[in-house]
Design an enzyme around this catalytic site. Structure first.
Site, PDB file in Angstrom:
ATOM      1  CB  THR A   1      -5.164  -3.851   2.439  1.00 23.96           C
ATOM      2  OG1 THR A   1      -4.978  -2.714   1.615  1.00 23.96           O
ATOM      3  CG2 THR A   1      -3.861  -4.161   3.148  1.00 23.96           C
TER       4      THR A   1
ATOM      5  CD  GLU B   1      -6.819   3.137   2.017  1.00 19.34           C
ATOM      6  OE1 GLU B   1      -6.873   2.646   0.876  1.00 19.34           O
ATOM      7  OE2 GLU B   1      -7.224   2.556   3.036  1.00 19.34           O
TER       8      GLU B   1
ATOM      9  CG  LEU C   1      -2.946  -3.203  -2.371  1.00 21.45           C
ATOM     10  CD1 LEU C   1      -1.654  -3.690  -1.735  1.00 21.45           C
ATOM     11  CD2 LEU C   1      -4.127  -3.983  -1.858  1.00 21.45           C
ATOM     12  CG  ASP C   2     -10.355  -1.368  -3.041  1.00 16.43           C
ATOM     13  OD1 ASP C   2     -10.558  -1.075  -1.845  1.00 16.43           O
ATOM     14  OD2 ASP C   2     -11.256  -1.772  -3.808  1.00 16.43           O
TER      15      ASP C   2
ATOM     16  CG  ASP D   1      -1.826  -1.126   1.410  1.00 16.31           C
ATOM     17  OD1 ASP D   1      -3.036  -0.931   1.323  1.00 16.31           O
ATOM     18  OD2 ASP D   1      -1.344  -2.246   1.615  1.00 16.31           O
TER      19      ASP D   1
ATOM     20  CB  THR E   1     -18.149  -6.259   2.752  1.00 15.87           C
ATOM     21  OG1 THR E   1     -16.909  -6.390   3.419  1.00 15.87           O
ATOM     22  CG2 THR E   1     -19.291  -6.541   3.735  1.00 15.87           C
TER      23      THR E   1
HETATM   24  P1  AMP Z   1     -14.844  -4.430   1.469  1.00 14.77           P
HETATM   25  O1  AMP Z   1     -16.025  -4.462   0.591  1.00 14.77           O
HETATM   26  O2  AMP Z   1     -15.133  -4.829   2.890  1.00 14.77           O
HETATM   27  O3  AMP Z   1     -13.695  -5.178   0.901  1.00 14.77           O
HETATM   28  O4  AMP Z   1     -14.421  -2.905   1.575  1.00 14.77           O
HETATM   29  C1  AMP Z   1     -14.199  -2.084   0.442  1.00 14.77           C
HETATM   30  C2  AMP Z   1     -13.253  -0.963   0.826  1.00 14.77           C
HETATM   31  O5  AMP Z   1     -13.785  -0.241   1.934  1.00 14.77           O
HETATM   32  C3  AMP Z   1     -11.878  -1.447   1.306  1.00 14.77           C
HETATM   33  O6  AMP Z   1     -10.936  -0.481   0.980  1.00 14.77           O
HETATM   34  C4  AMP Z   1     -12.030  -1.518   2.788  1.00 14.77           C
HETATM   35  O7  AMP Z   1     -10.824  -1.353   3.444  1.00 14.77           O
HETATM   36  C5  AMP Z   1     -12.974  -0.355   3.084  1.00 14.77           C
HETATM   37  N1  AMP Z   1     -13.842  -0.679   4.233  1.00 14.77           N
HETATM   38  C6  AMP Z   1     -15.103  -1.154   4.198  1.00 14.77           C
HETATM   39  N2  AMP Z   1     -15.583  -1.321   5.451  1.00 14.77           N
HETATM   40  C7  AMP Z   1     -14.603  -0.946   6.287  1.00 14.77           C
HETATM   41  C8  AMP Z   1     -14.476  -0.872   7.701  1.00 14.77           C
HETATM   42  N3  AMP Z   1     -15.480  -1.237   8.512  1.00 14.77           N
HETATM   43  N4  AMP Z   1     -13.309  -0.421   8.218  1.00 14.77           N
HETATM   44  C9  AMP Z   1     -12.301  -0.057   7.399  1.00 14.77           C
HETATM   45  N5  AMP Z   1     -12.356  -0.092   6.059  1.00 14.77           N
HETATM   46  C10 AMP Z   1     -13.478  -0.527   5.497  1.00 14.77           C
HETATM   47 MG    MG Z   2      -9.881   0.499  -0.499  1.00 17.06          MG
HETATM   48 MG    MG Z   3      -6.409   0.751   0.053  1.00 16.85          MG
END
Ligand code: AMP
Ligand code: MG
Ligand code: MG
Length: 309
Positions: free
Chosen positions: A123, A74, A120-121, A51, A193
């Site tokens: 992580t 980010e 980096l999405d 990242d 998610t």
């Molecule tokens: P996900 O769909 O959970 O993979 O999340 C998509 C993006 O949103 C990623 O960059 C995650 O890090 C961020 N994200 C979603 N929910 C949270 C959370 N509760 N805390 C931190 N980051 C989150």
């Molecule tokens: Mg992300």
């Molecule tokens: Mg990221």
């Protein structure tokens, strides 16, 4: 065609296509070396060396090329003193030569633009070995709206076994780098998610009454699933995503005719001074299904649980 002759937004996108690809190489290199250097930024919010390095490469390269454009990454403040080979100055010449800038962006100036960078999405998925979920996101906002962007997928496998692909999109131009498809048989397939769920997230999913729910990591990867016909809605009724997660996906999905908003059907502002958290969730749909109908079906208590944006 030289870079200086093209409108700024087009130049930014052509550069971002190349820069994201190089960032993807860094992400693969860090994983190959195996020293991830994981730091916990918050609950369920890890950061790795990939990242950090990816952000340094992207911010240093964009800043050098476009010193007057506001760029928000980010990972916050980064050391932009990078090795010379991390300064990417080449542009996607083929893209520049074959696309015209829509009239509404021809005169866009630096002070109207904000670039949102997620180096980096996905992580969490990167650290757990779900490498296909990982993307690099560069989103370009003009006058508060996300209008162009790049999703680079460093671990996408081509049929000849080469890796990495870059998807771009721009409103009024279209998208490239991906073959778009629709979900077959009029099914409603929802992507959401896999690592940040809670009771409200689940209540929204229950209300949507999908034929199938797919749980994958990253906002970028979920929108790729919409484009590829693996899902037709992305439903996430929680405040976890940030503007850098949704800027590029929103621009690309909308350039393809879809919609990305909060859970109430409102677009987020991508102005430089907004609080970056997408407090009222994320709802994205392809053009084949009704965004409005999903908004209507979200229960009142779910909408009330999400703060205003
Ligand atoms: P996900 O769909 O959970 O993979 O999340 C998509 C993006 O949103 C990623 O960059 C995650 O890090 C961020 N994200 C979603 N929910 C949270 C959370 N509760 N805390 C931190 N980051 C989150
Ligand atoms: Mg992300
Ligand atoms: Mg990221």
């Amino acid at each position: 065609m030289s870079l200086v002759q093209k409108p700024l937004v087009l130049q930014l996108l052509a550069s971002s296509i190349k820069i994201a690809g190089h960032a993807g190489k860094i992400i693969r290199n860090v994983m190959e070396k195996g020293e991830l250097g994981i730091v916990e930024k918050g609950v369920d919010d890890p950061q790795t060396e990939a990242d950090r390095s990816s952000q340094r490469l992207i911010l240093a390269s964009l800043t050098k090329l476009f010193p007057k454009v506001k760029i928000i990454g980010e990972e916050g403040q980064s050391d932009l003193n990078v090795p010379k080979e991390w300064l990417i100055t080449d542009v996607d010449e083929e893209f520049l030569a074959s696309h015209e800038c829509p009239a509404e962006f021809k005169d866009t100036k630096e002070d109207q633009i904000v670039v949102w960078v997620d180096p980096l999405d996905g992580t969490t998925e990167y650290t757990q070995g779900f490498l296909e979920h990982v993307t690099v996101l560069i989103g370009i906002a003009v006058n508060t709206r996300a209008v162009a962007g790049v999703i680079h997928q460093p671990y996408f496998k081509h049929s000849d076994n080469s890796v990495g692909r870059t998807i771009w999109g721009m409103k009024g131009v279209g998208i490239g780098g991906i073959a778009t498809k629709q979900v077959p048989d009029n099914k409603l397939v929802v992507t959401t998610t896999r690592s940040h769920s809670n009771a409200i997230v689940q209540a929204a999913l229950d209300a949507v009454n999908a034929d199938e729910i797919i749980r994958v990591g990253g906002a970028g990867y979920k929108v790729l699933q919409l484009l590829e016909g693996k899902a037709n809605a992305y439903v996430f009724a929680s405040a976890g995503c940030k503007r850098w997660d949704t800027a590029a996906p929103e621009a690309i999905l909308e350039a393809a005719g879809g919609i990305l908003t909060n859970m109430k059907g409102e677009h987020y502002s991508y102005a430089a001074d907004v609080h970056p958290v997408n407090k009222s969730g994320v709802l994205a749909t392809t053009k084949e299904i009704s965004h409005e109908k999903i908004v209507e079906n979200i229960p009142k208590h779910v909408k009330e649980a999400l703060s205003p944006q």
